[in-house]
Design a protein around this motif. Structure first.
Motif, PDB file in Angstrom:
ATOM      1  N   ASN A 166       0.809  -1.222   0.000  1.00  0.00           N
ATOM      2  CA  ASN A 166       0.000   0.000   0.000  1.00  0.00           C
ATOM      3  C   ASN A 166       0.842   1.272   0.000  1.00  0.00           C
ATOM      4  OD1 ASN A 166      -2.985  -1.032   0.545  1.00  0.00           O
ATOM      5  ND2 ASN A 166      -1.631  -2.194   1.907  1.00  0.00           N
ATOM      6  N   ASN A 167       2.179   1.107  -0.086  1.00  0.00           N
ATOM      7  CA  ASN A 167       3.087   2.263  -0.113  1.00  0.00           C
ATOM      8  C   ASN A 167       2.799   3.226   1.042  1.00  0.00           C
ATOM      9  OD1 ASN A 167       4.380   1.391  -2.519  1.00  0.00           O
ATOM     10  ND2 ASN A 167       2.698   2.257  -3.739  1.00  0.00           N
ATOM     11  N   LEU A 168       2.720   2.678   2.243  1.00  0.00           N
ATOM     12  CA  LEU A 168       2.381   3.476   3.419  1.00  0.00           C
ATOM     13  C   LEU A 168       3.600   4.268   3.899  1.00  0.00           C
ATOM     14  CD1 LEU A 168       0.216   0.896   5.411  1.00  0.00           C
ATOM     15  CD2 LEU A 168      -0.558   2.682   3.846  1.00  0.00           C
ATOM     16  N   THR A 169       3.361   5.493   4.271  1.00  0.00           N
ATOM     17  CA  THR A 169       4.389   6.361   4.844  1.00  0.00           C
ATOM     18  C   THR A 169       4.128   6.506   6.345  1.00  0.00           C
ATOM     19  OG1 THR A 169       3.029   8.268   4.229  1.00  0.00           O
ATOM     20  CG2 THR A 169       4.779   7.612   2.698  1.00  0.00           C
ATOM     21  N   PRO A 170       5.101   6.977   7.121  1.00  0.00           N
ATOM     22  CA  PRO A 170       4.920   7.010   8.576  1.00  0.00           C
ATOM     23  C   PRO A 170       3.781   7.909   9.047  1.00  0.00           C
ATOM     24  CG  PRO A 170       6.934   8.132   7.941  1.00  0.00           C
ATOM     25  CD  PRO A 170       6.460   7.397   6.744  1.00  0.00           C
ATOM     26  N   ASP A 171       3.386   8.903   8.242  1.00  0.00           N
ATOM     27  CA  ASP A 171       2.329   9.798   8.696  1.00  0.00           C
ATOM     28  C   ASP A 171       0.935   9.182   8.600  1.00  0.00           C
ATOM     29  OD1 ASP A 171       2.801   9.884   5.890  1.00  0.00           O
ATOM     30  OD2 ASP A 171       1.424  11.582   5.746  1.00  0.00           O
ATOM     31  N   VAL A 172       0.811   7.989   7.988  1.00  0.00           N
ATOM     32  CA  VAL A 172      -0.496   7.325   7.876  1.00  0.00           C
ATOM     33  C   VAL A 172      -0.521   6.012   8.642  1.00  0.00           C
ATOM     34  CG1 VAL A 172      -0.999   8.406   5.674  1.00  0.00           C
ATOM     35  CG2 VAL A 172       0.143   6.179   5.705  1.00  0.00           C
ATOM     36  N   ILE A 173       0.481   5.762   9.497  1.00  0.00           N
ATOM     37  CA  ILE A 173       0.521   4.552  10.331  1.00  0.00           C
ATOM     38  C   ILE A 173       0.212   4.975  11.764  1.00  0.00           C
ATOM     39  CG2 ILE A 173       1.929   2.626  11.130  1.00  0.00           C
ATOM     40  CD1 ILE A 173       3.551   2.819   8.592  1.00  0.00           C
ATOM     41  N   TRP A 174      -0.947   4.528  12.268  1.00  0.00           N
ATOM     42  CA  TRP A 174      -1.445   4.964  13.574  1.00  0.00           C
ATOM     43  C   TRP A 174      -1.501   3.805  14.563  1.00  0.00           C
ATOM     44  CZ3 TRP A 174      -2.603  10.159  14.161  1.00  0.00           C
ATOM     45  CH2 TRP A 174      -2.714  10.908  12.987  1.00  0.00           C
ATOM     46  N   ASN A 175      -1.417   4.180  15.835  1.00  0.00           N
ATOM     47  CA  ASN A 175      -1.592   3.214  16.929  1.00  0.00           C
ATOM     48  C   ASN A 175      -2.549   3.798  17.960  1.00  0.00           C
ATOM     49  OD1 ASN A 175       0.140   2.293  19.870  1.00  0.00           O
ATOM     50  ND2 ASN A 175      -1.109   0.896  18.682  1.00  0.00           N
ATOM     51  N   ALA A 214      -6.109   7.117  23.545  1.00  0.00           N
ATOM     52  CA  ALA A 214      -5.111   7.927  22.843  1.00  0.00           C
ATOM     53  C   ALA A 214      -4.792   7.289  21.502  1.00  0.00           C
ATOM     54  CB  ALA A 214      -3.840   8.066  23.681  1.00  0.00           C
ATOM     55  N   CYS A 215      -4.362   8.124  20.555  1.00  0.00           N
ATOM     56  CA  CYS A 215      -3.988   7.643  19.225  1.00  0.00           C
ATOM     57  C   CYS A 215      -2.876   8.528  18.683  1.00  0.00           C
ATOM     58  CB  CYS A 215      -5.197   7.659  18.282  1.00  0.00           C
ATOM     59  SG  CYS A 215      -4.875   6.926  16.658  1.00  0.00           S
ATOM     60  N   VAL A 216      -1.802   7.898  18.179  1.00  0.00           N
ATOM     61  CA  VAL A 216      -0.635   8.618  17.664  1.00  0.00           C
ATOM     62  C   VAL A 216      -0.188   7.953  16.369  1.00  0.00           C
ATOM     63  CG1 VAL A 216       0.139   9.350  19.951  1.00  0.00           C
ATOM     64  CG2 VAL A 216       0.928   7.180  19.028  1.00  0.00           C
ATOM     65  N   ASN A 217       0.617   8.681  15.574  1.00  0.00           N
ATOM     66  CA  ASN A 217       1.181   8.082  14.363  1.00  0.00           C
ATOM     67  C   ASN A 217       2.700   8.067  14.434  1.00  0.00           C
ATOM     68  OD1 ASN A 217       2.005  10.675  13.827  1.00  0.00           O
ATOM     69  ND2 ASN A 217       0.792  10.933  11.965  1.00  0.00           N
ATOM     70  N   ALA A 218       3.343   7.495  13.411  1.00  0.00           N
ATOM     71  CA  ALA A 218       4.774   7.213  13.457  1.00  0.00           C
ATOM     72  C   ALA A 218       5.649   8.445  13.296  1.00  0.00           C
ATOM     73  CB  ALA A 218       5.135   6.191  12.383  1.00  0.00           C
ATOM     74  N   VAL A 219       5.078   9.601  12.938  1.00  0.00           N
ATOM     75  CA  VAL A 219       5.879  10.824  12.856  1.00  0.00           C
ATOM     76  C   VAL A 219       5.740  11.677  14.108  1.00  0.00           C
ATOM     77  CG1 VAL A 219       5.815  10.912  10.350  1.00  0.00           C
ATOM     78  CG2 VAL A 219       4.023  12.049  11.659  1.00  0.00           C
ATOM     79  N   GLY A 220       4.938  11.228  15.077  1.00  0.00           N
ATOM     80  CA  GLY A 220       4.806  11.937  16.342  1.00  0.00           C
ATOM     81  C   GLY A 220       3.561  12.772  16.481  1.00  0.00           C
ATOM     82  N   ALA A 378      10.997   1.285  18.651  1.00  0.00           N
ATOM     83  CA  ALA A 378      11.283   0.175  19.566  1.00  0.00           C
ATOM     84  C   ALA A 378      10.433  -1.044  19.283  1.00  0.00           C
ATOM     85  CB  ALA A 378      11.084   0.628  21.016  1.00  0.00           C
ATOM     86  N   THR A 379       9.248  -0.847  18.726  1.00  0.00           N
ATOM     87  CA  THR A 379       8.365  -1.978  18.405  1.00  0.00           C
ATOM     88  C   THR A 379       8.558  -2.489  16.988  1.00  0.00           C
ATOM     89  OG1 THR A 379       6.630  -0.384  17.834  1.00  0.00           O
ATOM     90  CG2 THR A 379       6.609  -1.308  20.057  1.00  0.00           C
ATOM     91  N   GLY A 380       9.465  -1.905  16.224  1.00  0.00           N
ATOM     92  CA  GLY A 380       9.777  -2.388  14.890  1.00  0.00           C
ATOM     93  C   GLY A 380       8.746  -2.064  13.834  1.00  0.00           C
ATOM     94  N   ILE A 381       7.805  -1.150  14.134  1.00  0.00           N
ATOM     95  CA  ILE A 381       6.775  -0.800  13.147  1.00  0.00           C
ATOM     96  C   ILE A 381       7.310   0.189  12.122  1.00  0.00           C
ATOM     97  CG2 ILE A 381       4.501   0.239  12.862  1.00  0.00           C
ATOM     98  CD1 ILE A 381       3.739  -0.846  15.582  1.00  0.00           C
ATOM     99  N   TRP A 382       7.948   1.260  12.592  1.00  0.00           N
ATOM    100  CA  TRP A 382       8.558   2.221  11.670  1.00  0.00           C
ATOM    101  C   TRP A 382       9.829   2.799  12.290  1.00  0.00           C
ATOM    102  CZ3 TRP A 382       7.253   2.962   6.724  1.00  0.00           C
ATOM    103  CH2 TRP A 382       7.942   3.967   6.043  1.00  0.00           C
ATOM    104  N   PRO A 383      10.955   2.701  11.576  1.00  0.00           N
ATOM    105  CA  PRO A 383      11.089   1.977  10.309  1.00  0.00           C
ATOM    106  C   PRO A 383      10.884   0.477  10.498  1.00  0.00           C
ATOM    107  CG  PRO A 383      13.223   2.694  11.124  1.00  0.00           C
ATOM    108  CD  PRO A 383      12.215   3.335  11.999  1.00  0.00           C
ATOM    109  N   PRO A 384      10.322  -0.210   9.474  1.00  0.00           N
ATOM    110  CA  PRO A 384      10.038  -1.651   9.628  1.00  0.00           C
ATOM    111  C   PRO A 384      11.305  -2.425   9.977  1.00  0.00           C
ATOM    112  CG  PRO A 384       8.981  -0.775   7.656  1.00  0.00           C
ATOM    113  CD  PRO A 384       9.887   0.305   8.163  1.00  0.00           C
TER     114      PRO A 384
END
Length: 566
Positions: A166-175, A214-220, A378-384
């Motif tokens: 899906n060519n995902l970038t860190p700004d669209v990966i949420w937790n 709470a919800c955050v993404n990989a760019v902070g 630390a969880t290996g999500i981004w960078p993969p």
């Protein structure tokens, strides 16, 4: 307890000792001059030069010989460290009992009544500074079982496929995840009188809990939080100073202040979709809580091109960024904010009026860009990066791995063994407890004295015509004696190796393997892996479950109507 004395030995470095010995052996200095120059005792230098003290590979230690060989102590230390990493730590009392069992099984009378004393423990501890008494952190059995290499590797395989396809970038990966905070906090450390038995710390008068989503993404980036308070009607929110909370906070209520299906769908539509922007697709990673799997939420996610991935159950302590690097600082910041408020304002308490203020202070202090980015890293999500999960994370699951059945391999008989060449022929006997000096053979071209052959026969009197069978073919014995007589082999004394004790150390200190249970013909309802919640299979199964639930409710209502009519 022995009297403690100041350190009066080995007030020199190992480097200076080696320099003194080398200077004496090369004839550059006399004993007295070398000792004075390098500050080493004369007796120590004499023992090294004459070979009375030899380094056997474990290092030379001052003092008398230890009760157990150094090699055995090292194995015990490794076993204790390995057991602690797996969640089956050995306490001091258990260690003493295990050492006592070890000595009894090998008939070693090195301790009084075969029980090591506290003096032995202190010496053992000082000889091995890599170990210490530590208090373990609680870890549930389910978390120990589920955090295994197979489950995590499958999760990362699918995660990497989702990101690449899906060519995902860190700004669209949420937790997204929930946490809870009570009005009664944990007071922080303060300056007080040394040795005081009890230091009071003011807290709130209620243990009422408030759930925070709470919800955050990989760019902070951080989405506005959702706070769930205890109540049954909207009136319960009127007593909270909601204006003091972070901007955009969604306040709602539930009978027990818990996350539920309706609130999960409310958060997704009113918070998540309203703040993530128009870019699609986007990935939302969350745990396997039931409120995250509402059919309406999943259907809306499919329409909005939102991919929802549920992590493997009971693995959030290592795989979820919020749990890894954000909620910990948030809890500490919350306790600090509550302590500061009660210290500066003695007339206030933590209640519905003041709680939003301290919550906002802690939220701003903890939900920083650095904490969030480090959590995804630390969880290996981004960078993969699947290797970001440390090897120690999988250690607790090793005790529950079911051993595979291996076919038994018959041991070859002596007649099946190939003939040994004379140059490598070795006669080895390994008693459980070495009672004599073992012997090894090495090549030599020098003449062998006939008395040496007699010494070999004295060491091994069982080798003879009338001796019992020792498991060595007679031709091999004759070949060995011939080689000794020709001078092709010499006998060399070497230090005894406690390799025969390895099995005993392993049997006493090892963790018993998990018993393999026969699988029953019952379909398990527990989750054992990650799931792509927006997949067609998951959504179809949710539809079927919802239809079955509605059918049962309809039947129940019809039965109740019949009872009322009758």
């Amino acid at each position: 307890m022995p009297k403690k004395t100041p350190k009066i030995y080995k007030n020199y470095s190992e480097e200076n000792l080696e320099k003194a010995v080398e200077a004496i052996r090369l004839g550059q200095m006399s004993y007295r001059k070398a000792c004075d120059t390098f500050g080493v005792p004369k007796t120590t230098v004499l023992n090294r030069v004459n070979g009375d003290v030899v380094d056997n590979g474990d290092g030379i230690r001052a003092g008398r010989k230890t009760a157990l060989p150094q090699v055995v102590e090292n194995q015990i230390v490794e076993a204790c460290i390995r057991a602690a990493e797996m969640g089956f730590g050995i306490s001091k009392e258990q260690l003493i009992l295990k050492v006592s069992r070890f000595c009894k099984s090998l008939n070693l009378n090195v301790f009084k009544n075969n029980i090591p004393s506290d003096d032995w423990w202190r010496g053992f501890h000082s000889r091995h500074p890599e170990i210490s008494i530590r208090k373990p952190e609680p870890l549930s059995t389910m978390r120990s079982r589920m955090m295994n290499r197979v489950v995590v590797s499958n999760y990362f395989s699918d995660l990497l496929v989702l990101i690449s396809d899906n060519n995902l970038t860190p700004d669209v990966i949420w937790n997204m995840d929930e946490t809870g905070k009570q009005f009664e906090h944990r007071p922080t450390s303060v300056v007080a009188r040394k040795g005081a038995r009890s230091i009071p710390g003011r807290t709130g008068n209620s243990k009422e809990n408030i759930s925070i989503l709470a919800c955050v993404n990989a760019v902070g980036d951080v989405l506005p939080p959702m706070c769930i308070v205890k109540g049954k009607t909207p009136r319960c929110l009127e007593s909270f100073s909601t204006l003091d909370s972070p901007a955009g906070t969604l306040w709602t209520y539930q009978e027990r202040a818990w996350m539920c299906d309706i609130l999960g769908q409310m958060w997704f539509s009113q918070v998540f979709l309203q703040n993530i922007g128009p870019k699609r697709p986007q990935l939302l990673i969350l745990d396997s809580h039931s409120s995250h799997e509402v059919l309406g939420l999943l259907q809306e996610a499919v329409r909005e091109n939102i991919i929802i991935l549920a992590m493997p159950p009971h693995t959030s302590h290592h795989l979820q960024p919020l749990d890894k690097c954000v909620f910990g600082p948030f809890s500490r910041a919350y306790d600090k904010a509550c302590t500061n408020l009660l210290t500066q304002h003695p007339d206030l308490v933590i209640n519905k009026t003041t709680w939003p203020r301290v919550f906002s202070t802690a939220w701003i202090a903890a939900f920083t860009k650095d904490n969030i980015v480090n959590g995804f890293k630390a969880t290996g999500i981004w960078p993969p990066n699947p290797s970001a999960i440390p090897e120690s994370a999988f250690a607790p699951s090793l005790a529950y791995d079911t051993p595979q059945d291996t076919p038994s391999i018959p041991f070859p008989s002596s007649s099946d063994l190939p003939a040994l060449p004379e140059e490598s022929c070795t006669l080895v006997t390994e008693p459980i407890i070495p009672t004599s000096t073992p012997v090894s053979l090495e090549d030599s071209n020098s003449d062998l004295n006939l008395s040496l052959l007699a010494d070999a026969a004295a060491i091994h009197p069982e080798v003879g015509a009338d001796a019992p069978d020792i498991g060595i073919p007679l031709p091999d014995v004759l070949s060995l004696l011939t080689s000794l007589g020709n001078g092709n082999l010499v006998l060399k004394e070497e230090d005894p190796q406690p390799s025969a004790w390895d099995a005993e150390v392993e049997s006493i200190f090892a963790i018993p393997p998990a018993e393999s249970k026969k699988s029953k013909n019952v379909k398990s309802k527990s989750l054992t892996s990650h799931r792509l919640l927006t997949s067609e299979e998951i959504i179809e199964s949710k539809r079927m479950k919802l239809a079955e639930k509605e059918r049962k409710e309809k039947q129940r209502a019809e039965r109740q109507m019949k009872v009322k009519k009758s």
